[in-house]
Structures are given as C-alpha cells and as structure tokens.
Design a protein around this motif. Structure first.
Motif, PDB file in Angstrom:
ATOM      1  N   ASP B  23       0.844  -1.192   0.000  1.00 25.48           N
ATOM      2  CA  ASP B  23       0.000   0.000   0.000  1.00 25.48           C
ATOM      3  C   ASP B  23       0.876   1.237   0.000  1.00 25.48           C
ATOM      4  O   ASP B  23       1.075   1.871   1.043  1.00 25.48           O
ATOM      5  CB  ASP B  23      -0.911  -0.039   1.233  1.00 25.48           C
ATOM      6  N   GLY B  24       1.425   1.588  -1.166  1.00 25.13           N
ATOM      7  CA  GLY B  24       2.256   2.780  -1.189  1.00 25.13           C
ATOM      8  C   GLY B  24       2.818   3.053  -2.570  1.00 25.13           C
ATOM      9  O   GLY B  24       2.866   2.175  -3.429  1.00 25.13           O
ATOM     10  N   TRP B  25       3.226   4.304  -2.757  1.00 27.69           N
ATOM     11  CA  TRP B  25       3.863   4.737  -3.991  1.00 27.69           C
ATOM     12  C   TRP B  25       5.372   4.569  -3.869  1.00 27.69           C
ATOM     13  O   TRP B  25       5.951   4.916  -2.830  1.00 27.69           O
ATOM     14  CB  TRP B  25       3.565   6.215  -4.255  1.00 27.69           C
ATOM     15  N   TYR B  26       5.996   4.066  -4.912  1.00 25.08           N
ATOM     16  CA  TYR B  26       7.448   3.927  -4.936  1.00 25.08           C
ATOM     17  C   TYR B  26       7.994   4.495  -6.249  1.00 25.08           C
ATOM     18  O   TYR B  26       7.332   4.444  -7.284  1.00 25.08           O
ATOM     19  CB  TYR B  26       7.850   2.453  -4.818  1.00 25.08           C
ATOM     20  N   VAL B  27       9.198   5.017  -6.177  1.00 29.72           N
ATOM     21  CA  VAL B  27       9.877   5.475  -7.397  1.00 29.72           C
ATOM     22  C   VAL B  27      10.407   4.257  -8.147  1.00 29.72           C
ATOM     23  O   VAL B  27      11.067   3.405  -7.554  1.00 29.72           O
ATOM     24  CB  VAL B  27      11.052   6.411  -7.040  1.00 29.72           C
ATOM     25  N   LEU B  28      10.105   4.154  -9.432  1.00 29.98           N
ATOM     26  CA  LEU B  28      10.651   3.052 -10.231  1.00 29.98           C
ATOM     27  C   LEU B  28      11.915   3.459 -10.972  1.00 29.98           C
ATOM     28  O   LEU B  28      12.832   2.671 -11.149  1.00 29.98           O
ATOM     29  CB  LEU B  28       9.608   2.534 -11.235  1.00 29.98           C
ATOM     30  N   CYS B  29      11.943   4.709 -11.451  1.00 28.29           N
ATOM     31  CA  CYS B  29      13.143   5.194 -12.143  1.00 28.29           C
ATOM     32  C   CYS B  29      13.033   6.706 -12.257  1.00 28.29           C
ATOM     33  O   CYS B  29      11.987   7.281 -11.954  1.00 28.29           O
ATOM     34  CB  CYS B  29      13.289   4.553 -13.519  1.00 28.29           C
ATOM     35  N   ASN B 351       0.676  -5.216   8.136  1.00 25.54           N
ATOM     36  CA  ASN B 351      -0.367  -6.007   8.787  1.00 25.54           C
ATOM     37  C   ASN B 351      -1.699  -5.257   8.873  1.00 25.54           C
ATOM     38  O   ASN B 351      -2.626  -5.723   9.531  1.00 25.54           O
ATOM     39  CB  ASN B 351       0.078  -6.396  10.204  1.00 25.54           C
ATOM     40  N   GLY B 352      -1.754  -4.085   8.235  1.00 24.01           N
ATOM     41  CA  GLY B 352      -3.009  -3.322   8.252  1.00 24.01           C
ATOM     42  C   GLY B 352      -3.362  -2.783   9.625  1.00 24.01           C
ATOM     43  O   GLY B 352      -4.538  -2.646   9.959  1.00 24.01           O
ATOM     44  N   LYS B 353      -2.357  -2.481  10.448  1.00 21.01           N
ATOM     45  CA  LYS B 353      -2.622  -2.068  11.821  1.00 21.01           C
ATOM     46  C   LYS B 353      -2.263  -0.616  12.104  1.00 21.01           C
ATOM     47  O   LYS B 353      -2.035  -0.237  13.256  1.00 21.01           O
ATOM     48  CB  LYS B 353      -1.854  -2.974  12.792  1.00 21.01           C
ATOM     49  N   LEU B 354      -2.192   0.195  11.067  1.00 20.67           N
ATOM     50  CA  LEU B 354      -1.947   1.620  11.310  1.00 20.67           C
ATOM     51  C   LEU B 354      -3.220   2.248  11.853  1.00 20.67           C
ATOM     52  O   LEU B 354      -4.314   1.971  11.368  1.00 20.67           O
ATOM     53  CB  LEU B 354      -1.540   2.321  10.014  1.00 20.67           C
ATOM     54  N   ASN B 355      -3.072   3.132  12.808  1.00 17.61           N
ATOM     55  CA  ASN B 355      -4.234   3.796  13.403  1.00 17.61           C
ATOM     56  C   ASN B 355      -4.093   5.307  13.262  1.00 17.61           C
ATOM     57  O   ASN B 355      -3.389   5.943  14.055  1.00 17.61           O
ATOM     58  CB  ASN B 355      -4.334   3.405  14.872  1.00 17.61           C
ATOM     59  N   PRO B 356      -4.774   5.913  12.270  1.00 20.24           N
ATOM     60  CA  PRO B 356      -4.635   7.361  12.049  1.00 20.24           C
ATOM     61  C   PRO B 356      -5.074   8.192  13.250  1.00 20.24           C
ATOM     62  O   PRO B 356      -4.721   9.359  13.342  1.00 20.24           O
ATOM     63  CB  PRO B 356      -5.557   7.621  10.844  1.00 20.24           C
TER      64      PRO B 356
END
Lengths: 369, 369, 369
Positions: B23-29, B351-356
């Motif tokens: 679940d995130g954006w990454y730089v490919l190049c 693990n989907g356990k982030l709590n905003p």
C-alpha cells in the motif's frame, strides 16, 4: 468451428507444464559425437554415460558408479567395458559389474545385482544414438523413422542445438505460425496476409494441422524454395513423444520435410536434432545440375540457423521469465491449438491415459496467415 | 527517560524482517531513464515493464505477456501500445489487450479479461516515475512531495543507486548516527563528542528524532556547509512507506534537507533515489555570487557519493552475513530507536494495523554524539 | 574371515552421510595464518572470526555482531578486543561486549548476556589454531597430539588445502588402498600385486587396518623412501573426530607417519591439514649428511602434492555427481572396510552412542595389493 476444448487457459505455480515422459525413445547425440571415449549426456535431468563396446555398439548407463558415486564418464574403455576412474570397477553395456580390482573372491548373485549400473536400452539409427528413457526397461517398439533422410531423391541437412526451455515450449514454438512474423521478421513470413482455413486432425498419439489456401511462404526462404509461388500444401505435426514435423508440398516437384527430434535434457533444457529433407525440380536433373544440396547447404542452412537462433533467444526469454515469476500463465486462442494439443498429448502419455482405440477427430478454424 | 518499548531484541530465522508493503507509492526510475523504449524495473521481487504512450504518459504493467510468459519489456511501442516480441499481442497503458495478430474474430468480455496484463497505477512527479505497488488498484492518495526540490531558493542535487539489503536496513542506515564515526571516519563526524538530548516523536505513519545540543557536524562536510560552526538543529525522519529525511538548520541562512525515496526491488535489494536541497547564505546573493549550486555539485556531491559507497559496502556485508546464517539477530539499544521504530511502522502497515487516530507520542534519551 | 557387518550398502536421498560432529577439536588454520588482523574461517557451515588478543592468545567467536549481523572479521583489533566495523561495538576473547560507542549509561547483566557474541574454546598447538566445535562449551579434553611433529629425530613437512567433499569422503579417500592404482597411476602403487592379509582392529573411538605381507610401496614414492625394498609394516588409522593416519615402518631405520587433521568447513567442503614425519637412515647421520629433510622437501613434497591434487579432483567429481543426483549410493565390499567403519564411528559419535567400555574387536580379510 472454433471449439473451446482445443485449448485451455491455465495458471500454474511450480512449473507444472514440464512433462517428463519416460515411455519413449530420445536422441542422445549424433553418431559422430560418440567416439572411442565415454561421453556424458543428460536425459530428464539425469546424467547418462554413453560408450561403444568392442563391436562399436552403443551402451547407455546411468552416469554414476554404484560403488562411490563417481561419474563413469570420467573413466575409460577397457576391452569393451567401461572402467571407473576412481577404483577401477568395470561395467559392460548391460551395466553388469565385470571386475572389482583387488577383490580376491567371487561375487554372489545378490552382490552382482547390487553392483550393477542402471541401464538404458539404446541403438544407433538414422545417424543418431537413441535411448529408451525408462531405466532397465525393454521397449516394445523401435525409435521412429526420420522421414526421407535415407531417400536418395532428397538432399538432407542436419543440425542440432540445445535450448533453455521445456520440451513443450520448444514443440509449440516449432509448430507455431503467428510468431514467425514477429520473431523472424523478414527472414521468413512477411507481406500481405490472407484468410486460411486450418484443419486440425487428432489421433491418439499425434496431432496435425493442415493449412488450406495458404500462399507460398513469403520472405527470402519462400522465394528460394518456391520461386514460382502458387498454392502450397502445408502440414505441421506433433508425434509422441518428441517429434515435430513441418511439411511443405509445392506443386509436383518441390517437397520439403523438416523433422525435429526433441530431447528433454532437463525440465527446462531441450535439445533439438533437426533434419531437413528437400526435393526440388533440380533433384531430378542429372549431375552436375541436381543442385538441391547446394541450395540446401549454402542458402537454406544459414537462413535456418538464423531462424533457430532467434527462436532460441525468445524461448530463453520465456524460460527466464517463468523462473523469475516461479509460475507460468497461459492464455490461449485457437491459434495455439497445436501447442495446446501437444501439451495435452504429453500429459496424457505421462499419466498413462493414451487410448489407442480413440477415434480420429477433426476440427477447423480460420486465421489470417 | 529511556523506555523499553522503543526497541526490541529479536532473533529470526528465514529473513522475517524483509517487509513488503504494497500500500504505497514507490519510485521506479528517474524521468530521464524512461525514453521511447519499454524498460524493465523490479518492485517487491516482481519485474514490471514501464513505457510511455503516444502522449508521453507513463504506463506500468506486470512484465509478463499473459499469452506465453515472455517479458513485455522485450517488445516495442506501436501506436502508443506495447507489442509483445513473441506473437505481437498489443497492450495499452491499462493492460488491455488491443490486438492479437492472425486472430480473425472479435473477443468476448470474458476473453478480454483473461488476456489483460496486470496493471499498476503510475505517474510522473518531481522528476521520477512512480508506481503504486498494489496490482490493479487505484490508490486514494498521491505520491509524496519531495521537500524543496521545486523551490528556487534551493540548489538541488539528485543521485540514485541500488544496494543489496532490505529496505528496513537501508532506512536504518540512512537515519543512524553512531555508525558514521566507524563507517565514514574522517569524511563525516569525528573529533570531540558531547552529550546530546534526543527527542523522538512518533505519529501513526512517521517517526522523527530531534537532536538537541548537537555541535555543528564535524569533518570536511561539516566545515563546508557550516564554516562558522555554532549550534545546529538536526532532525532525522522516516515517513511511511519509503521516505527517509535528514534536515539540518544552521542559523537563519543555511538549510539542508536530504530526502531519500527507497524502493524495495526485492526482499534484499533496495534502490535509493536521493535529493539534497541546500540553501546557504550564498543562495540569497545575486548571480554570479549565488554559488550554492557550485558548492553542492563540486564539493558535497563527491563527498556524498563516497559516503554512499561506504554505506553500500557495509550494508552488503550485513546482507551477505544474513544469507550466510540464514537468519537475523538484532540486539538493540536506545541508540537504535529510529531504526526500530521504522521497522515497527513497516510491519504495522503491512499487517493493516496503522491507526490514524493515534495520539502523537514523545520520548527522550541522551547520547554521546 | 570376511564379516558382513564391516560394511553396508546404502542408498540415500538428501545427503545423509554428511555428519556434523560438534563434540571435538578441529584445526581452523595454521599459526602463521593468524596475524594481527581478524580472519574468517568456516566450521560446520558457520563462519567464525579468529583473532589474537594483546597477549597473542587466539580467540574464536561466531562471525556475526549480535547488534546488526555484520561479520566481526571486517573489524579491527583495539586494545586486544575486536571492534565491529559498523557501529564499533567491542568484544573480548570470551565474546563479552566491552563497549558500545555513544551509549551514555551502564548495562545490566541481562543486557550483557544479550549483547555477547557466541564463543568457541580455542588454543594454539603443534603449529595450528584449534577450536572446539560446540558453541559456548568448555571441553573436558585437549586437541590430539600430532604424532612425531615435535620429535627432533624426524623431519616434518606440512601442507593444507581445501577439498569439495564431505569429511567422510575425504577420510575414506585418505585411507583407501585400491584407488591408488587408478587415481595416482605411476606416482604411487603399480606393478605386480600380491595377496595381502588385512587385520582390522576397532576400538570405541578409532579403527586401524594393518596390512600383512605387503611388499614395499611401488612407484617413485616407494623407491625413494625404501630403496632396498623388503617387507613393510603398514597401518592405516582413523581416530575420532577428524584424524586420519598412514604409518609405514621399513626395517629398523625408516619410519614415515602421515597425519591429517580434517576440518569440516561445511557439509561438502573439507580442509585437510597434513603433517608428514619421516625418519630414515640418513636422519641418524651427523650433519650435513642427515638429509631426510632434503628428501622430504625436494622429492616427497612435490610427489605428495601431485597425489593430493589427483585426490582433490576425483573427490570433486564424486561430490558434483552427488549434487547432480541429489542422493548418494554406496555399494561396498570388504575393501571398503576402513571407510565404512570411519563413517559408522562419525555417526555413532554424532548420535551420542559411543561406548568407551566397548571391547576391542578384530577382523581379517585378504586382498590383492
């Protein structure tokens, strides 16, 4: 017309499509490759040792000394037997241990059995050394005949090479029409396309596609073997366990049959032993005008080798990606009928489900070719 | 002061600390790397193909043709679509199959679905091609902004390289203070040390350490960016899923922000795309006196690259030993707070356990720096 | 005479014969190899770091920093302690962590325990650095004495090399008679053979074969060490956990003892540290006539190294084939008694089944030698 049963879409993990069919004859090497020294060749991932006895007859054993695991192919021939390089145990063509140096007593039958090297039936035919892939088994049939290779009306060309792919991928590639325009570009097919009818005929142990209405092969290759153009009869075939065949008939005089015996060295390594038999109008002229041979050797051969290199490269890319993903994905159309049928035959044979009483079946579809 | 929860001692087998956060954006190049030919780049162990359509917009697909497994990156662009090198199947930016050569009939919706290449959302931003790591998923947020890279008051330097280690090890290394004296010797920190207070602030998706009472960085680097010395404000940050940031503020005029976007190519291969934005007293002078750029390019860049090489070498040694032992051992102290917190964030997110709604927390400890 | 229990036929899959015996001393390197820098050496597949403290005493730790997995052998010696190259943690010879740079507080006992590097008992003896293979364990015995290496009547030659095979295969090869004619050809044994009686004596922790009626070794080697020929006493021995010994007594004056300490670097990599002690008629003459040393260094040494190279090659071929087949097959005769007995001893020891109260046993068989 287009029947869904002819192909399947499948997704696998763990390389399920590599089929190891033991019930069959395979070419291990050409006759010239096997001289007076033992050599090692792989079949189905296992190393075999090949050697000639004192009569020049080939013998094929599992390439591991039953004593201490050393490759027998590191040894040498002594009186027609194969002597291990480590402790000098000697084996005959049937794998029987004939001598253990330093041992001062005779062996029992039970010991003889333990000391034998597993053996593969072998023979020399049509210029190749063949082995039957099931260990210590006497087959009820002979290796297949390679069409027209012994016919004096035909010029014959041979080549072999090893490709990094499954036998199924190699067979499919050899019999596939659509890829030629993309992988082989101007060397092979190109130019305008027309609608062609494809008749697929299936027997219990083989499958054939006939292309009806095809124009003469385009590109350099086509112009050379059929300078006049015209309608052509074209058949592609797969015959269990390892034969792929492409046949072109152009009018009454030109006949080209390319027969490839594929050998599964390992799940993803396949050798191809190819023969091209060609009869042209030239073949019927008296010497020195019967220059089919010359066309074959000087023109078709370099073209064919270039085509083989291109196929080897794309098959390698395919195999590398399968390894990269650790799985295979197949999404097929009717254009893939022959490749899918070949894989089904290999799987049925490996599962012991071939039915010699099966009625031949025919299907048809149309394609742009 | 020193709270035990901030780090953990753990022993694993099987490389458990490599976290693959989808679940995130990454730089490919970088933008310049993607021209008119398709290219292959890895993310989370999977090869992706990147290409530009006829409008120059980037497209990112799984680098495997759904037909026969060949890498699409071996193909070419035709009319803005990507054409496979084997049988010529064509795919658009969304992965839809737009053409199957030779096929003479239209496809059904079900067939279209089977024939599609899995697609990754992508965009071009701040000089990089970004992809969202979850397959066939539309994210609800944009890639992060790389701080000050578009601000004309700042000189900006870019570099990227690939290191043989997990993303966690790379993040920890980038934000770690104590190693600099041992790995980078005279290039970076050295000389007398003083007691520094570290304030660690945690939010649900990031962690920051502020170093209070630190003297100006020693060594060549320190003397260059802060010739006058004096007290410095120094922050180290990790922001999910892949951003590490080091910020130095020296008085009113000097401001250095190094932001690294890390890309997990595979469990133990990580690319870093680094930007350094620098504003100095020189930046505010009129041309030709505003030579921040010159300091950055001619002095900081070679120093920075030497530091990166040293880090790459020690991370490689760490990775090789993890492979050698087929396990990882971690015994941490409060000095490792930031690295341990980054790993905890990565694991919680995976693990989907982030709590905003989590309340920000603060801890403090002291160290010699 | 020939007893069936002396050897076994077995077929394995998964390399079962590689035995990792932890209860024993092994040579890690020669004394000269360990200087002022730490070095890495493998034992049972694990990397160890060797270093000397400020008194020159050797220390051996697991080669992984408990903090972040980096090999300690990349570090340096500081005040007799080993300093990690990454964050500078320091360890003494017992593996205790003596310093953590930047940390501003003292550690608890629990922390000290977590931060310790696993330690191996070590000592320096007979020119070698030895380690006891069980981690954090104090053995109740010393390393074995290498026979005659400290006796001034003997000239001593040393060599070591690493071979790609299991320790069992290396021991078997070192003590095997029949292979010499095939692997070493004219260098060693050759010529006419005679019937020899072999007396095998077994104790709970060792096995010995005495060859009765053997003629003087043939070939170059034989002619050099026993120019007069005559009857010879010849013993081959294996002593747990790692010693192979070959002893020749020719008349009253000539005595050759070759003792090899084998070190299992990994399941299929074994180092051999060999000493050859030789006393000849020349040894008893006054200088400069006592040229045993000269014979040993200038004649026996090159011959011996050539023999070792041939053995290394055939053992490599054996190992490669075991990997190729992913299994081992053993079919033995009484000629293999010593190798089979050595493997049985290794397995019994590894399973904790050695019985010091076992009665010595004797068997006999005959062979052509």
């Amino acid at each position: 017309m287009y029947e869904n049963e002819t192909f399947s879409n499948e997704s696998t993990s763990g390389y399920q499509t590599a089929v190891a069919l033991k019930d069959g004859w395979y070419v291990l090497c050409s006759s010239e490759e096997l001289g007076s020294q033992p050599i090692r060749r792989f079949l189905h991932g296992e190393p075999l040792v090949l050697f000639r006895d004192s009569h020049g007859q080939p013998g094929v054993l599992l390439d591991r000394c039953p004593h201490r695991n050393v490759p027998l192919s590191r040894g040498r021939i002594r009186g027609g037997d194969l002597e291990c390089a480590y402790h000098g145990w000697r084996f005959d063509k049937q794998g029987r241990c004939r001598e253990i140096p330093c041992l001062q007593r005779d062996s029992s039958d039970a010991e003889d059995k333990l000391r034998a090297a597993p053996c593969f039936q072998s023979c020399e035919k049509d210029g190749y050394i063949w082995a039957y892939a099931a260990i210590d088994t006497k087959p009820d049939h002979e290796p297949p005949k390679l069409a027209y290779t012994q016919d004096s009306d035909y010029s014959v060309l041979r080549t072999h090479r090893t490709m990094e792919c499954s036998i199924h991928a190699a067979v499919e590639n050899a019999l596939d029409v659509p890829h030629t325009r993309f992988v082989h570009g101007g060397l092979f097919r190109s130019g305008s396309r027309r609608m062609v009818e494809v008749i697929v005929r299936r027997w219990y142990d083989r499958v054939e596609a006939e292309y009806v209405g095809e124009s003469c092969p385009k590109g350099l290759l086509g112009r050379l073997i059929a300078p006049g153009g015209g309608v052509v009869r074209h058949f592609d075939r797969f015959i269990l366990p390892c034969i792929a065949q492409v046949e072109y008939i152009l009018g009454a005089s030109t006949h080209l049959v390319a027969t490839v015996a594929f050998t599964p060295r390992a799940d993803f390594r396949t050798s191809m032993f190819g023969t091209v038999a060609l009869r042209t109008r030239l073949s019927q002229l008296p010497w020195p005008l019967n220059q089919s041979n010359c066309v074959l050797g000087n023109v078709l051969k370099p073209l064919g080798l270039a085509i083989l290199n291109q196929d080897r490269d794309i098959l390698y890319a395919q195999r590398e990606n399968i390894h990269q993903f650790k799985s295979e994905e197949y999404c097929s159309t009717e254009l893939d009928t022959l490749g899918c049928a070949a894989l089904q035959l290999l799987r049925s044979a490996a599962n012991g489900k071939l039915n010699p009483d099966m009625e031949p079946r025919t299907q048809r579809f149309r394609m742009h070719a």
